[in-house]
Scaffold this active site. Structure first.
Site, PDB file in Angstrom:
ATOM      1  CG  HIS A 118      -1.648   1.291   1.426  1.00  0.00           C
ATOM      2  ND1 HIS A 118      -2.861   1.569   0.834  1.00  0.00           N
ATOM      3  CD2 HIS A 118      -1.333   2.397   2.149  1.00  0.00           C
ATOM      4  CE1 HIS A 118      -3.258   2.780   1.180  1.00  0.00           C
ATOM      5  NE2 HIS A 118      -2.348   3.308   1.983  1.00  0.00           N
ATOM      6  CD  GLU A 119       2.157   3.493   3.633  1.00  0.00           C
ATOM      7  OE1 GLU A 119       2.431   4.595   3.096  1.00  0.00           O
ATOM      8  OE2 GLU A 119       1.137   3.325   4.329  1.00  0.00           O
ATOM      9  CG  HIS A 122       0.688   6.416  -0.579  1.00  0.00           C
ATOM     10  ND1 HIS A 122      -0.493   6.968  -1.032  1.00  0.00           N
ATOM     11  CD2 HIS A 122       0.410   5.832   0.619  1.00  0.00           C
ATOM     12  CE1 HIS A 122      -1.447   6.731  -0.153  1.00  0.00           C
ATOM     13  NE2 HIS A 122      -0.922   6.038   0.850  1.00  0.00           N
ATOM     14  CG  HIS A 126       6.059  11.244  -5.536  1.00  0.00           C
ATOM     15  ND1 HIS A 126       7.302  11.176  -4.952  1.00  0.00           N
ATOM     16  CD2 HIS A 126       5.921  12.533  -5.949  1.00  0.00           C
ATOM     17  CE1 HIS A 126       7.883  12.362  -5.006  1.00  0.00           C
ATOM     18  NE2 HIS A 126       7.068  13.195  -5.602  1.00  0.00           N
TER      19      HIS A 126
END
Length: 248
Positions: A118-119, A122, A126
């Site tokens: 999940h991270e 991100h 980006h």
């Protein structure tokens, strides 16, 4: 901030030269929001604890899973670091660092792998300049100001009977709420990316993917509950300001 959000069942107001205490029924909105956040928090903790006991069949730790997801996504300029705490995992776009917590970094559980992925979602956002993430990053300064100054300004305006000041407080708090609103698509999209990658690469199997979805869904509900709680708090400020105008 938490103390200000809880508020008080008693309010203090000034009108002319008279001051007094009164019962503030709008605090019910705050308690309702608090209950929502507590339920969501309990849900994610319970779900994470359950799938923390389920070992990833492929044997990936959270850190290894993150490295693999980033590699498969063509991202080679993001560092993976260990950070203390439980579920304090986050991606820092400013320094391009993905930080994984104690419960994720070295764990080879299904929960750890899906949180790490999940991270990474991100980080992928980006890299691709995902619109909602760009907007959220733009809103960070305003949201920080809003969350820290909205209540002091609002209360000062309420006590001194300065309507413009109370409105400034409401607008500032509204900026913090807007930030939380924009956060929702960012978090849901990151989870969606994580599930697609974990499933498409075979890093997690069928039953493991089902567990990962449950963990990510429970985590997403904490953001939904937090937003709902903040909206109720914003409604409370509007009601208090409106009541003060009627008193005047």
């Amino acid at each position: 901030m938490t103390g200000m959000l809880l508020g008080s069942t008693l309010g203090y107001y000034g009108r002319g030269m008279g001051y007094g205490w009164y019962w503030d029924p709008t605090v019910i909105l705050v308690f309702f929001g608090l209950i929502l956040t507590m339920i969501a928090s309990a849900g994610v903790n319970r779900t994470f604890a359950k799938y923390s006991q389920v070992r990833c069949m492929a044997g990936f730790t959270g850190a290894q899973a993150a490295a693999e997801v980033l590699r498969r996504s063509g991202i080679y300029d993001v560092r993976i670091e260990h950070v203390s705490g439980n579920l304090t995992d986050h991606y820092d776009p400013r320094s391009k660092v993905l930080r994984l917590s104690d419960s994720t970094y070295s764990s080879n559980s299904v929960a750890a792998v899906c949180v790490a992925a999940h991270e990474c979602g991100h980080a992928i956002q980006h890299q691709k300049n995902y619109g909602p993430l760009v907007l959220r990053s733009t809103l960070v300064p305003a949201a920080n100001i809003g969350s820290s100054l909205s209540w002091p300004i609002f209360l000062l305006g309420l006590v001194m009977g300065l309507e413009k000041l109370t409105m400034i407080g409401i607008v500032l708090f509204g900026l913090a709420v807007l930030f939380q609103l924009v956060t929702l698509p960012v978090e849901f999209n990151a989870s969606s990316r994580a599930v697609r990658i974990l499933e498409g690469t075979g890093m997690l199997g069928g039953e493991e993917i089902s567990g990962a979805k449950k963990v990510l869904r429970a985590a997403a509900m904490t953001y939904v509950a937090s937003l709902a709680s903040s909206i109720l708090q914003l409604l409370r400020l509007i009601i208090l300001a409106g009541g003060r105008r009627r008193d005047d």
